[in-house]
Scaffold this motif. Structure first.
Motif, PDB file in Angstrom:
ATOM      1  N   ASN A 254      13.620 -58.355  13.062  1.00  0.00           N
ATOM      2  CA  ASN A 254      14.248 -59.582  12.539  1.00  0.00           C
ATOM      3  C   ASN A 254      13.542 -60.854  13.003  1.00  0.00           C
ATOM      4  OD1 ASN A 254      15.008 -59.659  15.203  1.00  0.00           O
ATOM      5  ND2 ASN A 254      17.172 -60.087  14.809  1.00  0.00           N
ATOM      6  N   ASP A 255      12.350 -60.703  13.603  1.00  0.00           N
ATOM      7  CA  ASP A 255      11.586 -61.857  14.066  1.00  0.00           C
ATOM      8  C   ASP A 255      10.223 -61.854  13.387  1.00  0.00           C
ATOM      9  OD1 ASP A 255      11.261 -64.035  16.382  1.00  0.00           O
ATOM     10  OD2 ASP A 255       9.406 -62.876  16.264  1.00  0.00           O
ATOM     11  N   LYS A 256       9.847 -62.986  12.784  1.00  0.00           N
ATOM     12  CA  LYS A 256       8.626 -63.045  11.981  1.00  0.00           C
ATOM     13  C   LYS A 256       7.374 -62.819  12.829  1.00  0.00           C
ATOM     14  CE  LYS A 256       7.307 -63.625   7.687  1.00  0.00           C
ATOM     15  NZ  LYS A 256       7.800 -62.745   6.612  1.00  0.00           N
ATOM     16  N   ASN A 257       7.320 -63.385  14.034  1.00  0.00           N
ATOM     17  CA  ASN A 257       6.132 -63.242  14.878  1.00  0.00           C
ATOM     18  C   ASN A 257       5.940 -61.787  15.316  1.00  0.00           C
ATOM     19  OD1 ASN A 257       5.495 -65.979  14.758  1.00  0.00           O
ATOM     20  ND2 ASN A 257       6.830 -66.472  16.489  1.00  0.00           N
ATOM     21  N   HIS A 272      -2.710 -46.545   6.624  1.00  0.00           N
ATOM     22  CA  HIS A 272      -1.985 -46.074   5.433  1.00  0.00           C
ATOM     23  C   HIS A 272      -0.468 -46.147   5.610  1.00  0.00           C
ATOM     24  CE1 HIS A 272      -2.192 -42.610   8.126  1.00  0.00           C
ATOM     25  NE2 HIS A 272      -1.178 -42.068   7.459  1.00  0.00           N
ATOM     26  N   LYS A 273       0.013 -46.470   6.840  1.00  0.00           N
ATOM     27  CA  LYS A 273       1.450 -46.515   7.076  1.00  0.00           C
ATOM     28  C   LYS A 273       1.942 -47.928   7.403  1.00  0.00           C
ATOM     29  CE  LYS A 273       3.754 -43.098   8.505  1.00  0.00           C
ATOM     30  NZ  LYS A 273       4.473 -42.066   9.275  1.00  0.00           N
ATOM     31  N   SER A 274       1.134 -48.936   7.083  1.00  0.00           N
ATOM     32  CA  SER A 274       1.534 -50.313   7.421  1.00  0.00           C
ATOM     33  C   SER A 274       2.806 -50.732   6.675  1.00  0.00           C
ATOM     34  CB  SER A 274       0.405 -51.288   7.105  1.00  0.00           C
ATOM     35  OG  SER A 274       0.055 -51.221   5.736  1.00  0.00           O
ATOM     36  N   ASP A 275       3.131 -50.053   5.574  1.00  0.00           N
ATOM     37  CA  ASP A 275       4.330 -50.415   4.799  1.00  0.00           C
ATOM     38  C   ASP A 275       5.630 -50.008   5.484  1.00  0.00           C
ATOM     39  OD1 ASP A 275       2.764 -51.516   2.862  1.00  0.00           O
ATOM     40  OD2 ASP A 275       2.754 -49.747   1.560  1.00  0.00           O
ATOM     41  N   ILE A 276       5.554 -49.220   6.562  1.00  0.00           N
ATOM     42  CA  ILE A 276       6.794 -48.814   7.231  1.00  0.00           C
ATOM     43  C   ILE A 276       7.399 -49.979   8.007  1.00  0.00           C
ATOM     44  CG2 ILE A 276       5.962 -46.444   7.456  1.00  0.00           C
ATOM     45  CD1 ILE A 276       5.635 -46.964  10.476  1.00  0.00           C
ATOM     46  N   VAL A 277       6.628 -51.037   8.248  1.00  0.00           N
ATOM     47  CA  VAL A 277       7.140 -52.207   8.979  1.00  0.00           C
ATOM     48  C   VAL A 277       7.879 -53.107   7.997  1.00  0.00           C
ATOM     49  CG1 VAL A 277       6.568 -54.107  10.523  1.00  0.00           C
ATOM     50  CG2 VAL A 277       5.161 -52.045  10.521  1.00  0.00           C
ATOM     51  N   VAL A 278       9.166 -53.346   8.269  1.00  0.00           N
ATOM     52  CA  VAL A 278      10.032 -54.102   7.359  1.00  0.00           C
ATOM     53  C   VAL A 278      10.599 -55.312   8.086  1.00  0.00           C
ATOM     54  CG1 VAL A 278      12.102 -53.998   5.915  1.00  0.00           C
ATOM     55  CG2 VAL A 278      10.630 -51.985   6.128  1.00  0.00           C
ATOM     56  N   TYR A 279      10.601 -56.444   7.399  1.00  0.00           N
ATOM     57  CA  TYR A 279      11.193 -57.663   7.968  1.00  0.00           C
ATOM     58  C   TYR A 279      12.643 -57.777   7.504  1.00  0.00           C
ATOM     59  CZ  TYR A 279      12.009 -62.603   8.995  1.00  0.00           C
ATOM     60  OH  TYR A 279      12.540 -63.778   9.463  1.00  0.00           O
ATOM     61  N   HIS A 280      13.555 -57.864   8.477  1.00  0.00           N
ATOM     62  CA  HIS A 280      14.993 -57.916   8.185  1.00  0.00           C
ATOM     63  C   HIS A 280      15.438 -59.378   8.117  1.00  0.00           C
ATOM     64  CE1 HIS A 280      19.245 -56.634   8.391  1.00  0.00           C
ATOM     65  NE2 HIS A 280      19.406 -57.675   9.184  1.00  0.00           N
ATOM     66  N   SER A 281      15.952 -59.786   6.953  1.00  0.00           N
ATOM     67  CA  SER A 281      16.333 -61.203   6.806  1.00  0.00           C
ATOM     68  C   SER A 281      17.527 -61.396   5.877  1.00  0.00           C
ATOM     69  CB  SER A 281      15.144 -62.003   6.248  1.00  0.00           C
ATOM     70  OG  SER A 281      14.749 -61.498   4.986  1.00  0.00           O
ATOM     71  N   ASN A 282      18.417 -60.384   5.793  1.00  0.00           N
ATOM     72  CA  ASN A 282      19.525 -60.502   4.836  1.00  0.00           C
ATOM     73  C   ASN A 282      20.780 -61.149   5.417  1.00  0.00           C
ATOM     74  OD1 ASN A 282      20.642 -58.548   6.441  1.00  0.00           O
ATOM     75  ND2 ASN A 282      20.707 -56.946   4.879  1.00  0.00           N
ATOM     76  N   GLY A 283      20.709 -61.645   6.657  1.00  0.00           N
ATOM     77  CA  GLY A 283      21.857 -62.347   7.239  1.00  0.00           C
ATOM     78  C   GLY A 283      22.770 -61.474   8.071  1.00  0.00           C
ATOM     79  N   THR A 284      22.839 -60.175   7.777  1.00  0.00           N
ATOM     80  CA  THR A 284      23.662 -59.258   8.565  1.00  0.00           C
ATOM     81  C   THR A 284      22.964 -58.957   9.889  1.00  0.00           C
ATOM     82  OG1 THR A 284      24.399 -58.212   6.518  1.00  0.00           O
ATOM     83  CG2 THR A 284      24.817 -57.012   8.562  1.00  0.00           C
ATOM     84  N   PRO A 285      23.670 -58.985  11.028  1.00  0.00           N
ATOM     85  CA  PRO A 285      23.031 -58.617  12.297  1.00  0.00           C
ATOM     86  C   PRO A 285      22.327 -57.271  12.180  1.00  0.00           C
ATOM     87  CG  PRO A 285      25.213 -59.509  12.704  1.00  0.00           C
ATOM     88  CD  PRO A 285      25.087 -59.366  11.214  1.00  0.00           C
ATOM     89  N   ILE A 286      21.083 -57.214  12.633  1.00  0.00           N
ATOM     90  CA  ILE A 286      20.261 -56.025  12.396  1.00  0.00           C
ATOM     91  C   ILE A 286      20.836 -54.774  13.053  1.00  0.00           C
ATOM     92  CG2 ILE A 286      18.751 -56.531  14.379  1.00  0.00           C
ATOM     93  CD1 ILE A 286      16.399 -55.488  12.677  1.00  0.00           C
ATOM     94  N   PHE A 287      21.440 -54.912  14.242  1.00  0.00           N
ATOM     95  CA  PHE A 287      22.023 -53.745  14.907  1.00  0.00           C
ATOM     96  C   PHE A 287      23.288 -53.272  14.193  1.00  0.00           C
ATOM     97  CE2 PHE A 287      20.220 -53.499  19.508  1.00  0.00           C
ATOM     98  CZ  PHE A 287      18.950 -53.372  18.979  1.00  0.00           C
TER      99      PHE A 287
END
Length: 517
Positions: A254-257, A272-287
């Motif tokens: 949930n942190d851009k840096n 080939h697996k760089s797409d597994i990293v996802v940025y969470h930004s939908n407003g709901t607490p990530i945990f």
């Protein structure tokens, strides 16, 4: 196995959760102001020598002096003392060429602390264990700088290859590569992650660590103890370094840096697996989004419930941890021995998870349900060893004793993760005192009388469902609600609110606005 890494960055620090098949198995918390982390390098001042313990107490800036035992001095302790003195007092701007540094003879294993640290010198030390309970940090002079593929150990020329690389040909290949590229006075340990890597990848990792050592030399120049010379990489980066591999299916941040750093890191080790990293930004607490908060609440605490109805009691003493296995209402057959084995196997899997999750170290004693057959005891021991195989901490599992106890030792480097899952009682606000429930009806009526006499009409009362049932029970005209309506000559609506605690109530006016007194 489905492996996910969830990283929650907040203003006070970073929390890292490791999930295996959606189940939380590790939880790491890095506070923004954390000091004395494992791996940090300090310039310390020897304050006291204790010949009886064959150890020294060293001032590294903690409230209690840190502990340095003779066995943690490193065979190259005299070289470290010489290097520390030279690096502090060096005159040239660039420092000195470490490859030309003259290594001193090794100290003997059976020597005495006052023979090496006589005169209470300044010395470069590394945090071996964080401060735990009333103890200060534990130190080591065996300096090591870990990278992704190799670990650099200054002051020796040894090259070692991880024993977890089983192929002898691969071990020989890696040994030859490292011997060809490493500079003088640097020892190198080749990590398991280096298996299959080429010379360029190993060389890049090695050069980065050598630059770190050169930075340490620069930081020592003119330094006055106690002072931090270099900090271990932040826990998030070190966890990524030690954990992250091609087996992971998803990394959510949930942190851009941190997201950008992690994505770049993944591209290096598995493009080939760089797409597994996802940025969470939908407003709901990530945990909350990934069910981690709920698992934390259910997994920490004295009692841990198992799906079958069995449960564990986990207690901590000054000397050790004790875990008691209870069968609860679980029963798989009429055979007591079979019931005990099934419950114990289920408990063993959860115990292995709890040790990782809470980072419990030291001595752990487990009181399993008694079993009579030696074969079943051996099955349980083998199962426990299998469940703990994925644990990165060094550990040992002993056979079940005559008293039905299993002893486990697990490496302790950091304080145990201890999360308080209790919440302040909303009724008493933590005082332990509540108003008598029998007087609640009288209290509500007094408040009602006050409101009516102050010209409030058409009132709505929200209460707990049990209180609602009490106030509206009986025949229509004989209920408490109708008695109040006749007495105060005003309509009164009473509605249940399931999220209220038992003695909570609120009045609302005709516009549905709460009336606050």
């Amino acid at each position: 196995m489905n492996k996910e890494l969830i990283i929650n960055a907040g203003p006070t620090g970073v929390e890292v959760a490791l999930l295996e098949d959606k189940k939380l198995v590790e939880l790491h918390n890095e506070k923004a102001d954390a000091n004395f982390a494992v791996g940090d390098l300090y310039l310390g001042k020897v304050k006291k020598l204790i010949p009886g313990l064959n150890a020294a107490f060293v001032d590294v800036g903690f409230e209690k002096d840190a502990f340095l035992h003779y066995t943690d001095l490193s065979p190259y302790a005299r070289s470290i003392l010489k290097f520390t003195h030279a690096a502090i007092n060096v005159n040239t701007k660039e420092g000195f060429d470490f490859s030309k540094f003259q290594i001193e003879p090794e100290i003997v294993k059976t020597g005495k602390i006052n023979e090496v640290l006589n005169g209470k010198p300044n010395i470069l030390v590394q945090i071996l264990k964080e401060p735990i309970a009333a103890k200060g940090p534990r130190l080591s002079c065996e300096i090591s700088l870990p990278g992704r593929f190799v670990v650099v150990t200054p002051f020796n020329d040894i090259v070692a290859v991880s024993k977890k690389i089983h192929s002898s040909d691969e071990r020989k290949r890696l040994q030859k590569i490292v011997e060809a590229i490493k500079p003088k006075n640097y020892g190198v340990i080749v990590r398991t992650a280096a298996e299959g890597k080429n010379t360029a990848e190993l060389h890049e990792d090695l050069l980065a660590l050598i630059r770190s050592w050169e930075t340490i030399q620069q930081n020592l120049k003119g330094a006055v103890p106690p002072t931090k010379v270099m900090s271990e990489q932040d826990k998030t980066t070190s966890i990524l370094r030690d954990l992250l591999n091609e087996d992971f299916n998803k990394v959510v941040i949930n942190d851009k840096n941190i997201y950008n750093d992690t994505r770049n890191y993944i591209q290096k080790i598995a493009a080939h697996k760089s797409d597994i990293v996802v940025y969470h930004s939908n407003g709901t607490p990530i945990f909350d989004q990934y069910g981690i908060t709920k698992q934390v609440k259910s997994s920490f605490g004295k009692t841990v419930n198992l799906p079958s109805g069995a449960y564990l009691i986990i207690e901590h003493t000054e000397a050790l941890h004790v875990i008691d296995v209870n069968s609860g209402y679980k029963s798989v057959s009429n055979n007591q021995e079979e019931n005990a084995l099934e419950t114990n196997l289920e408990a063993a899997e959860e115990i292995a998870r709890q040790l990782r999750l809470r980072d419990i170290g030291g001595i752990i004693v487990v009181d399993f349900i008694d079993m009579k057959l030696p074969d079943n005891k051996k099955k349980l021991q083998d199962a426990m060893e299998g469940f703990m195989r994925s644990d990165r901490a060094k550990h040992a599992v002993l056979p079940i004793s005559r008293f039905g106890l299993m002893q486990i030792t697990r490496q302790r480097m950091r304080p145990e993760v201890n999360i308080n899952t209790t919440e302040t009682c909303p009724t008493c606000n933590g005082t332990g005192k509540v108003a008598p429930a029998l007087l609640l009806e009288d209290e509500i009526e007094k408040r009602l009388h006050y409101l009516v006499t102050h010209q409030h009409k058409n009132l709505t009362l929200l209460v707990h469902p049990i209180v609602h049932s009490h106030l509206t029970k009986g025949f229509l005209m004989s209920s408490t609600r109708w008695k109040w309506r006749r007495k105060y000559k005003t309509p009164i609506k009473i509605k249940p609110a399931s999220d209220y605690y038992l003695t909570e109530y609120h009045f609302f006016d005709a516009n549905e606005e709460e009336i606050k007194l």
